[in-house]
Design a protein around this motif. Structure first.
Motif, PDB file in Angstrom:
ATOM      1  N   VAL B 100       9.715 -68.427  50.648  1.00  0.00           N
ATOM      2  CA  VAL B 100      10.297 -67.805  49.455  1.00  0.00           C
ATOM      3  C   VAL B 100       9.226 -67.766  48.383  1.00  0.00           C
ATOM      4  O   VAL B 100       8.801 -68.791  47.862  1.00  0.00           O
ATOM      5  CB  VAL B 100      11.535 -68.591  48.962  1.00  0.00           C
ATOM      6  CG1 VAL B 100      12.093 -67.981  47.685  1.00  0.00           C
ATOM      7  CG2 VAL B 100      12.607 -68.636  50.047  1.00  0.00           C
ATOM      8  N   CYS B 106      15.318 -66.057  44.081  1.00  0.00           N
ATOM      9  CA  CYS B 106      16.031 -66.505  45.279  1.00  0.00           C
ATOM     10  C   CYS B 106      16.112 -68.032  45.255  1.00  0.00           C
ATOM     11  O   CYS B 106      15.278 -68.720  45.829  1.00  0.00           O
ATOM     12  CB  CYS B 106      15.302 -66.022  46.540  1.00  0.00           C
ATOM     13  SG  CYS B 106      16.050 -66.627  48.062  1.00  0.00           S
ATOM     14  N   ARG B 108      18.026 -70.086  46.704  1.00  0.00           N
ATOM     15  CA  ARG B 108      18.233 -70.778  47.991  1.00  0.00           C
ATOM     16  C   ARG B 108      18.192 -69.766  49.133  1.00  0.00           C
ATOM     17  O   ARG B 108      18.738 -68.665  49.036  1.00  0.00           O
ATOM     18  CB  ARG B 108      19.597 -71.478  48.000  1.00  0.00           C
ATOM     19  CG  ARG B 108      19.784 -72.379  49.209  1.00  0.00           C
ATOM     20  CD  ARG B 108      21.091 -73.128  49.149  1.00  0.00           C
ATOM     21  NE  ARG B 108      21.143 -74.149  50.192  1.00  0.00           N
ATOM     22  CZ  ARG B 108      22.189 -74.932  50.421  1.00  0.00           C
ATOM     23  NH1 ARG B 108      23.292 -74.807  49.686  1.00  0.00           N
ATOM     24  NH2 ARG B 108      22.161 -75.837  51.386  1.00  0.00           N
ATOM     25  N   TYR B 109      17.524 -70.165  50.219  1.00  0.00           N
ATOM     26  CA  TYR B 109      17.514 -69.321  51.408  1.00  0.00           C
ATOM     27  C   TYR B 109      17.805 -70.206  52.612  1.00  0.00           C
ATOM     28  O   TYR B 109      17.054 -71.119  52.921  1.00  0.00           O
ATOM     29  CB  TYR B 109      16.169 -68.615  51.588  1.00  0.00           C
ATOM     30  CG  TYR B 109      16.250 -67.437  52.557  1.00  0.00           C
ATOM     31  CD1 TYR B 109      16.365 -66.129  52.077  1.00  0.00           C
ATOM     32  CD2 TYR B 109      16.217 -67.638  53.944  1.00  0.00           C
ATOM     33  CE1 TYR B 109      16.452 -65.045  52.943  1.00  0.00           C
ATOM     34  CE2 TYR B 109      16.313 -66.567  54.819  1.00  0.00           C
ATOM     35  CZ  TYR B 109      16.437 -65.271  54.317  1.00  0.00           C
ATOM     36  OH  TYR B 109      16.531 -64.199  55.175  1.00  0.00           O
ATOM     37  N   THR B 110      18.935 -69.942  53.268  1.00  0.00           N
ATOM     38  CA  THR B 110      19.343 -70.727  54.421  1.00  0.00           C
ATOM     39  C   THR B 110      19.324 -69.818  55.647  1.00  0.00           C
ATOM     40  O   THR B 110      19.756 -68.674  55.553  1.00  0.00           O
ATOM     41  CB  THR B 110      20.775 -71.273  54.220  1.00  0.00           C
ATOM     42  OG1 THR B 110      20.873 -71.751  52.888  1.00  0.00           O
ATOM     43  CG2 THR B 110      21.105 -72.371  55.171  1.00  0.00           C
ATOM     44  N   GLU B 227      20.900 -64.946  58.100  1.00  0.00           N
ATOM     45  CA  GLU B 227      20.502 -65.280  56.726  1.00  0.00           C
ATOM     46  C   GLU B 227      21.730 -65.559  55.869  1.00  0.00           C
ATOM     47  O   GLU B 227      22.685 -64.809  55.914  1.00  0.00           O
ATOM     48  CB  GLU B 227      19.714 -64.110  56.117  1.00  0.00           C
ATOM     49  CG  GLU B 227      19.614 -64.163  54.602  1.00  0.00           C
ATOM     50  CD  GLU B 227      19.258 -62.822  53.975  1.00  0.00           C
ATOM     51  OE1 GLU B 227      18.125 -62.345  54.193  1.00  0.00           O
ATOM     52  OE2 GLU B 227      20.112 -62.246  53.256  1.00  0.00           O
ATOM     53  N   ALA B 229      21.795 -66.488  51.974  1.00  0.00           N
ATOM     54  CA  ALA B 229      20.908 -66.786  50.852  1.00  0.00           C
ATOM     55  C   ALA B 229      21.631 -66.640  49.531  1.00  0.00           C
ATOM     56  O   ALA B 229      22.726 -66.099  49.458  1.00  0.00           O
ATOM     57  CB  ALA B 229      19.703 -65.848  50.893  1.00  0.00           C
ATOM     58  N   ASN B 230      21.004 -67.166  48.502  1.00  0.00           N
ATOM     59  CA  ASN B 230      21.540 -67.008  47.164  1.00  0.00           C
ATOM     60  C   ASN B 230      20.504 -66.289  46.316  1.00  0.00           C
ATOM     61  O   ASN B 230      19.339 -66.691  46.272  1.00  0.00           O
ATOM     62  CB  ASN B 230      21.854 -68.380  46.555  1.00  0.00           C
ATOM     63  CG  ASN B 230      22.607 -68.244  45.261  1.00  0.00           C
ATOM     64  OD1 ASN B 230      22.020 -68.135  44.196  1.00  0.00           O
ATOM     65  ND2 ASN B 230      23.926 -68.219  45.347  1.00  0.00           N
ATOM     66  N   THR B 262      25.989 -71.452  50.633  1.00  0.00           N
ATOM     67  CA  THR B 262      25.272 -70.843  51.768  1.00  0.00           C
ATOM     68  C   THR B 262      25.420 -71.651  53.056  1.00  0.00           C
ATOM     69  O   THR B 262      25.613 -71.090  54.129  1.00  0.00           O
ATOM     70  CB  THR B 262      23.762 -70.693  51.465  1.00  0.00           C
ATOM     71  OG1 THR B 262      23.208 -72.002  51.294  1.00  0.00           O
ATOM     72  CG2 THR B 262      23.507 -69.854  50.232  1.00  0.00           C
ATOM     73  N   ASP B 287      16.437 -74.493  55.427  1.00  0.00           N
ATOM     74  CA  ASP B 287      17.062 -74.460  54.102  1.00  0.00           C
ATOM     75  C   ASP B 287      16.001 -74.608  53.018  1.00  0.00           C
ATOM     76  O   ASP B 287      15.436 -75.676  52.821  1.00  0.00           O
ATOM     77  CB  ASP B 287      18.089 -75.605  54.013  1.00  0.00           C
ATOM     78  CG  ASP B 287      18.972 -75.485  52.784  1.00  0.00           C
ATOM     79  OD1 ASP B 287      18.873 -74.451  52.065  1.00  0.00           O
ATOM     80  OD2 ASP B 287      19.773 -76.407  52.536  1.00  0.00           O
ATOM     81  N   TYR B 289      15.668 -74.776  49.362  1.00  0.00           N
ATOM     82  CA  TYR B 289      16.581 -75.002  48.234  1.00  0.00           C
ATOM     83  C   TYR B 289      15.937 -76.005  47.302  1.00  0.00           C
ATOM     84  O   TYR B 289      16.318 -77.163  47.219  1.00  0.00           O
ATOM     85  CB  TYR B 289      17.916 -75.543  48.788  1.00  0.00           C
ATOM     86  CG  TYR B 289      19.059 -75.647  47.780  1.00  0.00           C
ATOM     87  CD1 TYR B 289      19.100 -74.894  46.605  1.00  0.00           C
ATOM     88  CD2 TYR B 289      20.136 -76.496  48.046  1.00  0.00           C
ATOM     89  CE1 TYR B 289      20.173 -74.995  45.734  1.00  0.00           C
ATOM     90  CE2 TYR B 289      21.215 -76.605  47.176  1.00  0.00           C
ATOM     91  CZ  TYR B 289      21.222 -75.853  46.007  1.00  0.00           C
ATOM     92  OH  TYR B 289      22.284 -75.947  45.153  1.00  0.00           O
TER      93      TYR B 289
END
Lengths: 343, 677
Positions: B100, B106, B108-110, B227, B229-230, B262, B287, B289
């Motif tokens: 990221v 972004c 959080r990306y899970t 994906e 994500a937030n 997420t 994750d 985050y």
């Protein structure tokens, strides 16, 4: 000297007076008895020649007769006059079905009339009427009201932008402007022209009017809002209704109030029974409202923890449309005299 | 937004109220709701719920609405199952690496990896629920992603793992001149304001808005990279506006979603893929985050709850409501609690937010109507409105009808009136050409009213009181009107009456004298227009409109216009009015006819009469102006009625004759003036 027979004179005169049919005849009779050469006048004149005792005795009777006849004449004259008037009245006639002649007056716009009625009701409850500019800044129209830039909440207000500023989309900025200059406790309403960047139809116009109200104090509550607004609607619509107007509060969202309310009133068409005008709910949506958000107090230069109160805003054209059963908002701005002359 | 009644029911053991009743409950406690039959699947009820924008984060989902129902109806709801059986041999990190680049855009990306999936149509129950909510089933993987979005509110995206170059996912802003073809085969030009999901080489999705075509899930897909994500709301909103592309995902992201959602959503999706598409969930939840969001704590004074709502809500009931909505409560004092809000409630951060929760679930309808107890402060008088009302009443009494016109004019109309664009305020985003400029005068729209009404009415008498807009002086209130016919003197009389009623006594009319530049752009008839002045200040105009303009506006009748500056009028107006004692001595009336050259102004004659006859002249009335037969050419006859009266005596006819004689002598001193005897 002829024998003076006052008794027969009285009878004759009385008879003739009573028979007289018009004023001319009555006048002739008057002359005959009481004129310069009248019978009774002559009697009175002839008295001088009589011996004193007799003079006194007859004189008294003659004078009594004179008074008696005068009264009779007056009475009869009155009777004849009244008779003439009555006869004349009976001959006169006007056709009361022919149309009256109306003075030519102008007409006040229906929104002006509704505005005055609204102001009157709120002023009676101690609200001051204030106004603000139609060209606003982003600050007063949005930011100060807790509507941040780039926030989806701004989509609720479609806006006309100018090189400097924008056309206000609601009258709520006036609340902030007023609070900046006046310390609570305060009670205000404002009615003014607003603008929305949207296509026009029977219920949407690019310019329209909004009514906004604000009440702030140490402990002004939602219960107070209910009472004041109920009173407003009752006075505005209620007198023609058989049932009192009730209001109903539901949850809503406005960035400048917390909690926020949607306010419905008893359907004016069916009085709450449910009809097509209210989609069978018995209620009509009238306004948005809520308790002033602390951020708005802060942006107006007040200390939020010291003050609380409520604000409301409603489409003013709609109020007039409901009052007069007008089905198209565009008529207000058409300048069509066939419409305006009805008010 | 459309919600499936059956789906909502699936969260509860107990039977829910029937759809109409449920809609009413939601309307009164949460969001305006209507219920009806689904138009897609027969015998299924749907609720159309107008979720408020501040609640999109947790209520653009069936789970969110189920929580609301649970709180309102005091029911228990079940969480959905999301037990993921991970395959211990394979590791997610071996399939894809996540980077990221912009952590603000972004937070959080899970991601999860599922292998050996069998792509095919999804089961009937999934398809039905999607259809009821207005989504089109595609294949089991895509359908599950969409299903989870409708269930939890978290948008998911599935990539074909084998189509990601370099086995990489990079979250970054697009580079200039990068392009993407989306799943629906639309091409979009990207720029550095648009956040994308890229593989080692190119964008593969527009982040939070729409997936790209290249790593699309198809029948041959074996490895799915999921994906969850937030994304930061403003970023998505800007991108969506810029590309003019709104999707179910962008709608949710631009309102803001809880970053803590997420994980639960991706596990739930992995569980369903495992069950439905027979995939193997490989070990490890990827994750990214960095900045964990923890629940907010808010202190709430229960006395304040009562004071703001104006209703006594028992302490236990208030606490219960908050608990039912998932808030945690610690008691601090007898009337003070500390409330921990679940992170999904992005809308809650202040005590007032909690009061709203308590109030709406308790029921706003239970708040009584109570008049406020306040100091008796009489409302302030608004002088502007007072004079506005006053003026409108006077004009109405003299027979004028009030109009309200648009605040806009078109470019064509501005040209007819010869306005210079530099003087006008232009609307930057007009809807139609009718709204190009703000009106710089009320006259134009009033003339348009005449044009429209001339077919139906013999005489038109209208006015408007409203704001005009000019660059020089942003906004200003004007009072303008139009009367049709040869009505100059009628309108002048009206203005006199109006000014008189407003207590403005020193008004006079001056010849209209435009400068050469002004006369080129003037709307007034050059010879039939007067400036209305008070002392030396011009407060408005009165006159006929230039024939060329009337022609352009297709007006075929004669008319007279007045245009007054309301702001000046209002400042000059006064309510003061003093009684003039009625003279005890009789007044005498004499007429006087004077023959004068045509161009002599009435005012000159009046001034002479007054000068010669004062102070015994009480009033002079011009009752006739005549030119024509029996009058020498080039002359006009003015007939005056003069009223003589003294304050202290009865004027004898001899005295009056003397004054009259003096007046006649004074008038006849002028060459060409002749009093007719």
């Amino acid at each position: 000297m002829a024998k003076i027979d006052l008794k027969s004179l009285k009878n004759r005169a009385k008879n003739e007076i009573e028979k007289a049919e018009d004023l001319k005849k009555l006048n002739d009779i008057f002359k005959k008895y009481l004129g310069k050469k009248g019978e009774l006048t002559q009697v009175l004149r002839s008295l001088e020649k009589l011996p004193k005792a007799k003079k006194v005795k007859i004189g008294k009777r003659a004078n009594q007769l004179k008074n008696f006849l005068r009264i009779k004449f007056d009475q009869r004259a009155q009777e004849i006059k009244e008779k003439i008037k009555k006869e004349a009245e009976e001959k006169e006639w006007i056709d009361i079905t022919a149309p009256g002649k109306k003075p030519v007056l102008g007409h006040l716009h229906p929104l002006t009339q509704i505005r005055r009625k609204t102001e009157e009701i709120f002023q009676a409850m101690g609200f001051t009427v204030v106004e603000g500019p139609e060209i606003e800044t982003e600050w007063y129209n949005f930011d100060a009201l807790n509507i941040p830039k780039d926030h989806p909440a701004r989509d609720l207000w479609d806006t006309f932008y100018l090189e400097n500023g924008l056309l206000r989309t609601h009258t709520t900025p006036v609340d902030v402007r007023y609070m900046e200059k006046n310390n609570p406790p305060l009670r205000i309403i404002t009615i003014g022209r607003c603008f929305r960047h949207e296509a026009t139809d029977a219920s949407h116009e690019v310019n329209f009017y909004q009514l906004d109200g604000l009440m702030v104090g140490r402990s002004i509550s939602a219960a107070n809002f209910k009472a004041v607004i109920e009173e407003f609607f009752q006075r505005f619509f209620g007198f023609e209704k058989s049932q009192p107007i009730e209001i109903r509060i539901r949850p809503s969202y406005f960035p400048f109030t917390e909690p926020s309310f949607e306010v419905d009133i008893t359907c004016l068409v069916c009085e709450g029974k449910g009809c097509s005008a209210c989609q069978r709910t018995g209620w009509m949506e009238m306004m948005g409202a809520g308790m002033v958000h602390p951020a708005v107090f802060k942006n107006s230069g007040l200390v939020p923890k010291n003050w609380q109160g409520w604000a409301f805003g409603m489409g003013f054209d709609r109020l007039a449309m409901m009052k007069y059963k007008i089905n198209d908002i565009r008529l207000f701005y058409s300048g069509d005299l066939r419409f305006l002359n009805q008010f | 937004m459309v919600f499936s009644y059956n789906w909502l029911q699936s969260f509860f053991k107990k039977k829910l109220p029937r759809p109409e009743k449920l809609a009413e409950l939601l309307t009164m406690h949460s969001f305006e709701t209507t219920s009806h039959q689904s138009s897609v699947i027969s015998h299924q009820s749907v609720l159309d719920i107008d979720v408020l924008p501040n609640r999109a984060g947790d209520c653009f989902s069936h789970l969110g609405i189920a929580r609301e129902i649970a709180a309102i109806a005091n029911l228990n709801y079940r969480d959905s199952i999301s037990i993921v059986k991970e395959d211990k041999i394979l590791k997610a990190k071996d399939y894809v690496s996540i980077e990221v680049k912009n952590k603000e855009a972004c937070p959080r990306y899970t991601a999860r990896v599922i292998t050996d999936v069998k792509v095919g149509p999804s089961p009937k129950w999934v398809q039905e629920r999607l259809k009821v909510c207005g989504l089109r089933p595609i294949n089991n993987i895509v359908d599950i992603a969409n299903y989870i979005m409708l269930e939890t509110g978290q948008p998911l995206h599935a990539f074909d793992g084998q189509k990601l170059e370099g086995n990489k996912i990079i979250v970054r802003f697009a580079k200039d001149r990068e392009r993407i073809v989306t799943l629906d085969e639309e091409k979009y030009d990207l720029d550095e304001n648009i956040l994308v999901i890229a593989d080692a080489k190119k964008p593969v999705a527009i982040a939070g808005i729409k997936g790209g075509m290249i790593p699309e899930i198809d029948k041959k897909t074996k490895i799915v990279v999921l994906e969850s994500a937030n994304f930061e709301p403003r970023t998505i909103r800007r991108g969506s506006k810029k590309l003019d592309l709104k999707t179910d995902a962008s709608l949710r992201f631009e309102h803001g979603i809880d970053p803590n959602l997420t994980k639960m959503a991706i596990n739930r999706a992995a569980y369903l893929i495992q069950e439905i598409a027979k995939g193997k969930v490989v070990q490890g939840l990827i994750d990214v985050y960095p900045k964990k969001i923890s629940p907010k704590k808010i202190r709430l004074d229960l006395n304040y709850v009562e004071r703001l709502l104006g209703v006594k809500i028992p302490k236990n009931e208030a606490k219960n409501i908050l608990k039912r909505l998932g808030f945690k409560i610690i008691e601090i004092g007898s009337r003070l609690i500390e409330v921990e809000a679940p992170t999904r409630r992005l809308d809650v951060s202040l005590p007032e937010d909690l009061i709203e929760e308590i109030g709406r679930i308790y029921g706003y309808q239970k708040i009584p109507s109570v008049f406020p107890t306040v100091a008796l402060i009489p409302p302030k008088r608004n002088l502007e409105i007072f004079w506005e009302d006053n003026i409108k009443n006077i004009l109405k009494e003299v027979g004028l009808t009030e109009t309200y016109n648009y605040s806009f004019i078109s470019e064509r109309e501005a040209k007819i009136f010869k306005y210079q664009p530099k003087d006008l305020i232009e609307v930057e985003n007009p809807i139609s050409i009718e709204q190009k400029y703000l009106r710089p005068s009320l006259i134009l729209n009033l003339l348009k009213n005449v044009e429209k009404n001339q077919r139906h009415f013999d005489q038109i008498k209208i006015f408007e009181l409203g704001k005009i807009f000019q660059k020089a002086k942003a906004e200003k209130r004007m009072l303008s009107g139009v009367i049709t016919g040869d009505a100059f003197y009628q309108v002048k009389g009206m203005i006199d009456l109006l000014l008189n009623k407003l207590g403005i006594s020193n008004a006079w009319y001056d010849e209209y004298q435009p400068t050469p530049e002004e006369s080129k752009i003037s709307i007034w008839h050059p010879k039939k227009c007067a400036e209305i002045k008070v002392n030396h200040d011009e407060i408005g105009f009165l006159g006929e409109i230039s024939p060329k303009i009337l022609d352009d506006l297709k007006i075929e009748i004669k008319l007279v216009v007045f245009d007054l500056d309301f702001e000046k009028l209002q400042k000059l107006a006064s309510e003061e009015h003093e009684y003039w004692p009625i003279s005890r001595y009789p007044a005498a009336v004499r007429d006087l006819a004077v023959l004068v050259p045509r161009l002599v102004r009435v005012e000159e004659v009046l001034n002479r009469i007054e000068a010669a006859g004062s102070p015994l002249i009480r009033d002079i009335d011009l009752f006739d102006i005549y030119e024509g037969e029996e009058i020498p050419r080039g002359k006009k006859n003015l007939a005056f009625r003069i009223i003589y009266q003294a304050e202290d005596k009865t004027l004898s006819s001899k005295e009056i004759d003397q004054i009259q004689k003096k007046i006649i002598q004074s008038l006849e001193k002028e060459i060409g003036w002749e009093v007719r005897k």
